[in-house]
Design a protein around this motif. Structure first.
Motif, PDB file in Angstrom:
ATOM      1  N   GLU A  34      57.248   4.691   6.347  1.00 43.73           N
ATOM      2  CA  GLU A  34      56.567   5.863   5.812  1.00 43.73           C
ATOM      3  C   GLU A  34      57.584   6.975   5.622  1.00 43.73           C
ATOM      4  N   LEU A  35      57.492   7.676   4.494  1.00 39.86           N
ATOM      5  CA  LEU A  35      58.434   8.740   4.188  1.00 39.86           C
ATOM      6  C   LEU A  35      57.664   9.956   3.698  1.00 39.86           C
ATOM      7  N   ASN A  36      57.705  11.020   4.486  1.00 37.89           N
ATOM      8  CA  ASN A  36      56.985  12.261   4.150  1.00 37.89           C
ATOM      9  C   ASN A  36      55.512  11.999   3.865  1.00 37.89           C
ATOM     10  N   GLY A  37      54.932  11.138   4.682  1.00 35.92           N
ATOM     11  CA  GLY A  37      53.510  10.843   4.558  1.00 35.92           C
ATOM     12  C   GLY A  37      53.155   9.844   3.477  1.00 35.92           C
ATOM     13  N   VAL A  38      54.170   9.275   2.800  1.00 35.08           N
ATOM     14  CA  VAL A  38      53.929   8.305   1.737  1.00 35.08           C
ATOM     15  C   VAL A  38      54.360   6.911   2.203  1.00 35.08           C
ATOM     16  N   MET A  39      53.543   5.934   1.933  1.00 32.41           N
ATOM     17  CA  MET A  39      53.816   4.560   2.327  1.00 32.41           C
ATOM     18  C   MET A  39      55.057   4.028   1.614  1.00 32.41           C
ATOM     19  N   VAL A  40      55.910   3.296   2.350  1.00 34.37           N
ATOM     20  CA  VAL A  40      57.126   2.710   1.791  1.00 34.37           C
ATOM     21  C   VAL A  40      56.895   1.224   1.534  1.00 34.37           C
ATOM     22  N   PHE A  41      57.284   0.771   0.362  1.00 35.45           N
ATOM     23  CA  PHE A  41      57.052  -0.615  -0.040  1.00 35.45           C
ATOM     24  C   PHE A  41      57.987  -1.601   0.642  1.00 35.45           C
ATOM     25  N   SER A  42      59.276  -1.284   0.685  1.00 34.82           N
ATOM     26  CA  SER A  42      60.270  -2.275   1.081  1.00 34.82           C
ATOM     27  C   SER A  42      61.479  -1.628   1.749  1.00 34.82           C
ATOM     28  N   PRO A  43      62.119  -2.331   2.683  1.00 35.03           N
ATOM     29  CA  PRO A  43      63.340  -1.794   3.300  1.00 35.03           C
ATOM     30  C   PRO A  43      64.584  -2.002   2.445  1.00 35.03           C
ATOM     31  N   ASP A  44      64.543  -2.952   1.506  1.00 37.77           N
ATOM     32  CA  ASP A  44      65.742  -3.329   0.757  1.00 37.77           C
ATOM     33  C   ASP A  44      65.555  -3.358  -0.757  1.00 37.77           C
ATOM     34  N   GLY A  45      64.388  -2.986  -1.225  1.00 35.16           N
ATOM     35  CA  GLY A  45      64.141  -2.993  -2.657  1.00 35.16           C
ATOM     36  C   GLY A  45      63.687  -4.319  -3.207  1.00 35.16           C
ATOM     37  N   VAL A  46      63.460  -5.290  -2.325  1.00 39.07           N
ATOM     38  CA  VAL A  46      63.013  -6.622  -2.753  1.00 39.07           C
ATOM     39  C   VAL A  46      61.879  -7.135  -1.871  1.00 39.07           C
ATOM     40  N   HIS A  47      62.137  -7.234  -0.580  1.00 37.94           N
ATOM     41  CA  HIS A  47      61.203  -7.874   0.346  1.00 37.94           C
ATOM     42  C   HIS A  47      60.244  -6.835   0.937  1.00 37.94           C
ATOM     43  N   PRO A  48      58.953  -6.961   0.678  1.00 37.24           N
ATOM     44  CA  PRO A  48      57.986  -5.950   1.118  1.00 37.24           C
ATOM     45  C   PRO A  48      57.815  -5.923   2.639  1.00 37.24           C
ATOM     46  N   TYR A  49      57.531  -4.728   3.153  1.00 32.33           N
ATOM     47  CA  TYR A  49      57.073  -4.631   4.542  1.00 32.33           C
ATOM     48  C   TYR A  49      55.718  -5.323   4.639  1.00 32.33           C
ATOM     49  N   ILE A  50      55.488  -6.020   5.735  1.00 36.94           N
ATOM     50  CA  ILE A  50      54.208  -6.720   5.916  1.00 36.94           C
ATOM     51  C   ILE A  50      53.048  -5.732   5.919  1.00 36.94           C
ATOM     52  N   GLU A  51      53.221  -4.613   6.627  1.00 37.14           N
ATOM     53  CA  GLU A  51      52.116  -3.662   6.792  1.00 37.14           C
ATOM     54  C   GLU A  51      51.839  -2.833   5.543  1.00 37.14           C
ATOM     55  N   THR A  52      52.807  -2.712   4.647  1.00 29.59           N
ATOM     56  CA  THR A  52      52.646  -1.833   3.486  1.00 29.59           C
ATOM     57  C   THR A  52      52.751  -2.599   2.164  1.00 29.59           C
ATOM     58  N   GLY A  53      53.949  -3.088   1.849  1.00 26.98           N
ATOM     59  CA  GLY A  53      54.149  -3.780   0.577  1.00 26.98           C
ATOM     60  C   GLY A  53      53.290  -5.016   0.428  1.00 26.98           C
ATOM     61  N   HIS A  54      53.229  -5.821   1.475  1.00 25.96           N
ATOM     62  CA  HIS A  54      52.408  -7.033   1.398  1.00 25.96           C
ATOM     63  C   HIS A  54      50.925  -6.689   1.333  1.00 25.96           C
ATOM     64  N   ALA A  55      50.554  -5.553   1.906  1.00 24.47           N
ATOM     65  CA  ALA A  55      49.155  -5.111   1.813  1.00 24.47           C
ATOM     66  C   ALA A  55      48.794  -4.807   0.361  1.00 24.47           C
ATOM     67  N   VAL A  56      49.736  -4.214  -0.377  1.00 21.63           N
ATOM     68  CA  VAL A  56      49.519  -3.949  -1.803  1.00 21.63           C
ATOM     69  C   VAL A  56      49.424  -5.269  -2.564  1.00 21.63           C
ATOM     70  N   TYR A  57      50.361  -6.173  -2.292  1.00 22.86           N
ATOM     71  CA  TYR A  57      50.321  -7.493  -2.927  1.00 22.86           C
ATOM     72  C   TYR A  57      48.984  -8.180  -2.679  1.00 22.86           C
ATOM     73  N   HIS A  58      48.531  -8.117  -1.439  1.00 25.06           N
ATOM     74  CA  HIS A  58      47.297  -8.824  -1.073  1.00 25.06           C
ATOM     75  C   HIS A  58      46.092  -8.246  -1.806  1.00 25.06           C
ATOM     76  N   LYS A  59      46.072  -6.926  -1.966  1.00 28.02           N
ATOM     77  CA  LYS A  59      44.962  -6.296  -2.687  1.00 28.02           C
ATOM     78  C   LYS A  59      44.915  -6.785  -4.128  1.00 28.02           C
ATOM     79  N   VAL A  60      46.081  -6.850  -4.765  1.00 24.68           N
ATOM     80  CA  VAL A  60      46.155  -7.342  -6.144  1.00 24.68           C
ATOM     81  C   VAL A  60      45.755  -8.809  -6.202  1.00 24.68           C
ATOM     82  N   PHE A  61      46.202  -9.571  -5.211  1.00 17.91           N
ATOM     83  CA  PHE A  61      45.880 -11.001  -5.165  1.00 17.91           C
ATOM     84  C   PHE A  61      44.371 -11.224  -5.114  1.00 17.91           C
TER      85      PHE A  61
END
Length: 206
Positions: free
Chosen positions: A142-169
């Motif tokens: 999390e950065l300034n109250g905004v959810m962060v997608f990934s630590p490296d620009g590719v692989h999503p965080y499980i709690e954030t980026g993968h949550a977005v992926y799962h919603k789309v899925f």
């Protein structure tokens, strides 16, 4: 996603075959298809190589992706296939313009030829980044109250980026479902896009 399948279709029995190998593309995937996937006789196969196929020639991607599709259906013509497109930082600007990156564009041609559904996670991520509702890359989740997608620009965080992926899925898979359940139908292959598609690849022990 497996847990969602179990909840969404409680009368079905699901077994997950995780055949992913990080950092590899479809040109390797087509060679290990039988050993890592088809020998388990799957009913549904998700194929995701858009990120790792980035920069590969169109002909090479077509040969590999078409080989995967046709080999799956050669074993069982009723097996369903879905292409998945994930995202990385180099894809972001393209997806913010509403366009697919080159590798996924090639895969869409294969999908269109064989009437295969596709799910692109990138548009949702790009839209959230554009609207300042998601930060693509940071070492914290999390950065300034905004959810962060990934630590490296590719692989999503499980709690954030993968949550977005799962919603789309979930949203996309619901849209694919037929109005009423029915019997599995055979998929028709027809003529290949690439005459030299990978038709009979396999792994050989050392």
């Amino acid at each position: 996603s497996l847990n969602w399948f179990k909840q969404r279709f409680p009368k079905a029995v699901f077994t997950e075959i995780n055949a992913a190998i990080g950092g590899t593309g479809s040109n390797f995937g087509v060679f290990r298809l039988h050993e890592h996937v088809l020998k388990f006789k799957p009913d549904l196969v998700f194929v995701e190589f858009a990120v790792n196929d980035d920069g590969a020639p169109e002909k090479k991607i077509t040969r590999s992706m078409e080989g995967i599709v046709r080999q799956i259906w050669q074993q069982n013509a009723t097996t369903d296939i879905c292409f998945i497109y994930t995202i990385k930082i180099p894809f972001l600007e393209t997806e913010q313009k509403g366009k697919l990156p080159p590798s996924a564009t090639v895969m869409e041609k294969v999908a269109g030829k064989y009437c295969i559904p596709t799910i692109n996670f990138g548009f949702e991520v790009a839209e959230r980044v554009e609207g300042n509702r998601l930060v693509f890359k940071d070492k914290s989740k999390e950065l300034n109250g905004v959810m962060v997608f990934s630590p490296d620009g590719v692989h999503p965080y499980i709690e954030t980026g993968h949550a977005v992926y799962h919603k789309v899925f979930m949203r996309s898979f619901e849209a694919m479902l037929p109005p009423k359940p029915g019997r599995a139908k055979k998929h028709i292959q027809g003529r290949p896009l690439a005459k030299n598609y990978f038709a009979s690849t396999k792994m050989i022990g050392v």
